[in-house]
Enzyme design. Structure first.
Site, PDB file in Angstrom:
ATOM      1  N   THR A 153      33.257  76.433  48.019  1.00  0.00           N
ATOM      2  CA  THR A 153      32.681  76.482  49.355  1.00  0.00           C
ATOM      3  C   THR A 153      31.850  75.223  49.613  1.00  0.00           C
ATOM      4  O   THR A 153      31.070  74.816  48.742  1.00  0.00           O
ATOM      5  CB  THR A 153      31.777  77.736  49.476  1.00  0.00           C
ATOM      6  N   SER A 154      32.040  74.632  50.783  1.00  0.00           N
ATOM      7  CA  SER A 154      31.260  73.472  51.230  1.00  0.00           C
ATOM      8  C   SER A 154      31.389  72.317  50.230  1.00  0.00           C
ATOM      9  O   SER A 154      32.486  71.806  50.043  1.00  0.00           O
ATOM     10  CB  SER A 154      29.800  73.893  51.456  1.00  0.00           C
TER      11      SER A 154
END
Ligand SMILES: *[C@@H]1O[C@H](CO)[C@@H](O)[C@H](O)[C@H]1NC(C)=O
Ligand SMILES: *[C@@H]1O[C@H](CO)[C@@H](O)[C@H](O)[C@H]1NC(C)=O
Length: 306
Positions: free
Chosen positions: A149-150
């Site tokens: 994520t990210s």
């Protein structure tokens, strides 16, 4: 009294013992159903922290998922904030949760070293743990996957791009294309930036070339990719979604327009699932910001685990 020589001798024996113990982190010696740090798993230039999760029942020739956290996060946080571990109890796969060694805990997704096959930095540290798991824990090399994520999504693109021989699939939640941030000498993501703000617009060929440059000799099958992004993302702006589509469809030699783009019964309203081919899907979440929530069950389906 002990002589200096015998003290040094004991010390040397003790260190040797530690080394042997650490190097023989066997699957059996890993405690079940808890996040456990491992050491001495191979070349790890930046000292990336590495944690393993072994479910109570490990499948024969288990799959392995590398789950990379976001900036300010940690292995522990990503472990606690996701269902990856509880689903491992159902499906018997192993998990590696790397932990960034950098201040702010972003990943190095931009240095020449991290972007090159066996070049060094964070990506090589992570890959060393994967290679260790394949060599020592009976992991199926054909079922090694990356999710993140990210900043961890960016790392997932780095792993897929620079180590296409190691990873068979990647799930990229709210990231940017491979090699999007400039190499400024800083080892981590830099904000705000042209890349984060979605202002780095290249052709598919230019983006693909960045991936090809990571491992010039590679001619094998590349990992399949599923990307997720929110239209209201103001940290990594939505053009990053479409730039990733250009990049990966060009790498795969797929058409740049989807063969299907539909809502799905198991996804919230406003999510569209664009399929470009068996190797590439791009899910856009209408009105969702940074980051798109995790859909672990859907990921496992894409990875062929569930
Ligand atoms: C899929 O369709 C939605 C609208 O239904 C659109 O917003 C989105 O951009 C499309 N995805 C792609 C990759 O073209
Ligand atoms: C997207 O659509 C493809 C093709 O129908 C399907 O195989 C896949 O499971 C879908 N992915 C998601 C996340 O809904």
């Amino acid at each position: 009294m002990f002589s200096l020589r015998s003290i040094l001798g004991f010390a040397a024996l003790f260190l040797l013992g530690q080394l042997v113990a650490a190097q023989s982190t066997s699957l059996a010696s890993i405690p079940t159903s808890q996040l456990t740090q491992i050491f001495n798993f191979g070349t790890n230039p930046n000292n990336v922290g590495m944690f393993v999760y072994k479910p109570a029942k490990v499948a024969t020739k288990p799959a392995l998922i590398v789950a990379s956290h976001f900036c300010t996060g940690s292995a522990q946080q990503y472990f606690a904030g996701s269902k990856f571990a509880s689903l491992a109890e159902t499906h018997g796969y192993l998990l590696l949760f790397p932990s960034s060694p950098h201040p702010g805990t972003c990943w190095d997704v931009s240095s020449d070293a991290t972007l090159k096959h066996n070049g060094g930095s964070d990506s090589l540290g992570i890959v060393s743990a994967v290679r260790f798991a394949i060599a020592n824990w009976g992991v199926d090399p054909n079922r090694v996957f990356a999710v993140g994520t990210s900043s961890g999504a960016m790392m997932t693109n780095v792993l897929a791009g620079a180590y296409p021989d190691v990873f068979k699939a990647g799930i990229v939640d709210s990231g940017v294309p491979f090699d999007c941030f400039p190499t400024t000498g800083q080892a981590v993501d830099t904000f705000p930036s042209q890349c984060a703000q979605g202002q780095l617009i290249l052709t598919g060929q230019q983006w693909a070339q960045r991936v090809f440059n990571a491992f010039p000799g590679f001619t094998g099958q590349r990992p399949k990719i599923q990307i997720w992004h929110g239209t209201a993302d103001t940290t990594l702006f939505p053009p990053n979604f479409f730039e990733q589509i250009k990049q990966w469809t060009t790498v795969f030699g797929l058409p740049s327009t989807p063969i299907s783009n539909t809502s799905e019964p198991f996804l919230p309203n406003g999510y569209s699932n664009a399929t470009f081919g068996p190797q590439f899907q791009a899910i856009l979440a209408q009105g969702v910001g940074h980051t798109v929530p995790l859909f672990e069950q859907q990921y496992l389906q894409f990875l062929g685990i569930a």
